[in-house]
Enzyme design. Structure first.
Site, mmCIF file in Angstrom:
data_model
loop_
_atom_site.group_PDB
_atom_site.id
_atom_site.type_symbol
_atom_site.label_atom_id
_atom_site.label_comp_id
_atom_site.label_asym_id
_atom_site.label_seq_id
_atom_site.Cartn_x
_atom_site.Cartn_y
_atom_site.Cartn_z
ATOM 1 N N CYS A 17 -64.481 -12.206 -113.651
ATOM 2 C CA CYS A 17 -63.154 -11.634 -113.915
ATOM 3 C C CYS A 17 -62.727 -10.708 -112.767
ATOM 4 C CB CYS A 17 -63.151 -10.811 -115.204
ATOM 5 S SG CYS A 17 -64.097 -11.525 -116.551
ATOM 6 N N ASP A 18 -63.657 -9.903 -112.247
ATOM 7 C CA ASP A 18 -63.268 -8.795 -111.368
ATOM 8 C C ASP A 18 -63.771 -8.896 -109.928
ATOM 9 O OD1 ASP A 18 -62.018 -7.617 -113.553
ATOM 10 O OD2 ASP A 18 -63.860 -6.630 -114.199
ATOM 11 N N CYS B 282 -68.186 -8.183 -115.774
ATOM 12 C CA CYS B 282 -67.788 -9.574 -115.576
ATOM 13 C C CYS B 282 -67.381 -9.813 -114.120
ATOM 14 C CB CYS B 282 -66.638 -9.925 -116.516
ATOM 15 S SG CYS B 282 -66.033 -11.599 -116.289
#
Ligand code: FAD
Ligand code: NAP
Length: 312
Positions: free
Chosen positions: A139-140, A136
């Site tokens: 997300c990261d 992701c």
């Protein structure tokens, strides 16, 4: 023992399919209960801009899903933050056991559990998950400011992840096992033009390389699929974007599945192999897998459930 709640329609899943089913079922006065699962809002909550949702030239995925939830609730759906751990479709009413201890009984069930990211299946990938290996970018990606990253895959997700990561990373290498991408042409065009992105064709990642103290990724080993030659590519982060698998564990032994785990529905409907159980969205669809097609199937599932219930 937790409480038991009965509903005419239980909707499992809170992606576009689940929320659309909830809007339609609520407007049909069926007082649906929707259980969100561990990813409230579904897959679009892990992306950034969505450019193909009709009516919005640009909308952020998480914002769209917040709006869908609000819409379902405004129509009267009961949206519950919980996860269904077990489902019994062999008896009526159908029974669903939730993690919270609540048991739901339902006259009809709409399955909208979508899909989850696939992994390469390498022991080293497992070792570095959360320590440089991710599925992701939204997300990261932020953790890779000024760093080098690798993205694996050749579909829309991989290309989107690669483009998104250019906001942070100094260099992005997309590794694909063939020499053509599945991604939409407009996305490919953006990818090829981007100065920070390099594509490594005909390569498969065979190992994630890294250190143990502190635990972190230092590179990947990639094998040329035609010559067999191995190359080490230094990087700080690895984003696996090789597609998604249907989340059909709850019904694996209870419903007919096809194409490696997708729930089979009768063509042109959302009826599954058990009367009263309907399925919509990515859980059933190995071809289109889009927000708008999932929402469309969610609508169909609610209409199919309404028709089924009025006949019983
Ligand atoms: P999902 O969105 O997968 O939602 C599944 C839901 O089921 C989740 O809420 C989950 O919590 C719930 N669930 C699962 N198991 C349980 C359980 N046991 N109990 C309770 N709940 C459960 N499509 C587009 O059209 N445009 C895009 O720009 C786009 N971008 C994307 C970007 C990324 C990074 C990804 C991964 C996908 C993208 N897609 C896009 C595809 C799109 O997100 C999916 O087609 C769509 O979300 C599928 O909707 P769904 O409702 O079937 O399931
Ligand atoms: P996908 O289209 O199935 O593509 C998966 C890619 O990963 C393919 O290129 C595949 O290679 C590669 N791959 C699969 N297994 C692999 C392995 N073990 N090792 C190396 N490579 C592997 O999946 P997706 O990109 O996640 O897209 C899923 C669906 O969501 C699609 O319908 C897509 O259109 C949709 N989506 C849409 C958008 C958008 O509209 N903007 C954004 C994201 C996703 P091969 O090509 O060789 O098979």
């Amino acid at each position: 023992m937790g409480e038991t709640r009965h509903t005419r329609v239980l909707i499992i899943g809170s992606g576009p399919a689940g929320y659309t089913a909830a809007v339609y079922a609520a407007r049909a006065m069926l007082n649906p209960i929707l259980v969100q699962g561990i990813q409230p809002g579904g897959q679009l909550t892990i992306t950034t801009e969505v450019e193909n949702w009709p009516g919005d030239t640009h909308v952020m995925g998480p914002d769209l899903m917040v709006r869908m939830q609000a819409h379902a609730e405004a129509m009267g759906a009961d949206v519950i933050a919980d996860h269904i751990a077990a489902l019994d479709l062999s008896r009526r009413p159908f029974t669903a056991e939730a993690d919270s201890g609540t048991t739901y009984t339902a006259d009809a069930v709409i399955l909208a559990t979508g899909a989850q990211a696939k992994w390469l299946g390498l022991p080293s990938e497992e070792q570095f998950k959360g320590f440089g290996v991710s599925a992701c970018a939204t997300c990261d990606g932020f953790f890779y400011r000024g760093k080098k990253v690798v993205v694996i895959g050749g579909g829309n997700t991989a290309v989107e992840e690669a483009l998104f990561l250019t906001n942070f990373a100094s260099q992005v290498t997309l590794i694909h096992r063939r020499d053509t991408l599945r991604a939409e042409k407009i996305m490919q065009d953006r990818l090829f033009k981007h100065p920070k992105i390099t594509v490594l064709w005909h390569h498969e990642v065979t190992d994630v390389l890294g250190d143990d103290s502190p635990r972190g990724v230092t590179g990947v080993r990639a094998r040329n699929v035609t010559s067999g030659e191995a190359t080490d590519i230094p990087c700080d982060g690895v984003f696996v974007a090789i597609g998604h698998a249907p989340a059909s564990e709850l019904v694996r032994d209870q419903l007919e599945l096809h194409n490696g785990g997708y729930v089979r529905v009768e063509p042109g409907s959302t009826r599954t192999s058990v009367p009263g159980v309907f399925a919509a969205g990515d859980l059933t669809d190995h071809i289109y897998r889009q927000a708008v097609t999932s929402a469309g199937m969610g609508c169909m599932a609610a209409l199919d459930a309404e028709r089924y219930l009025s006949g019983h």
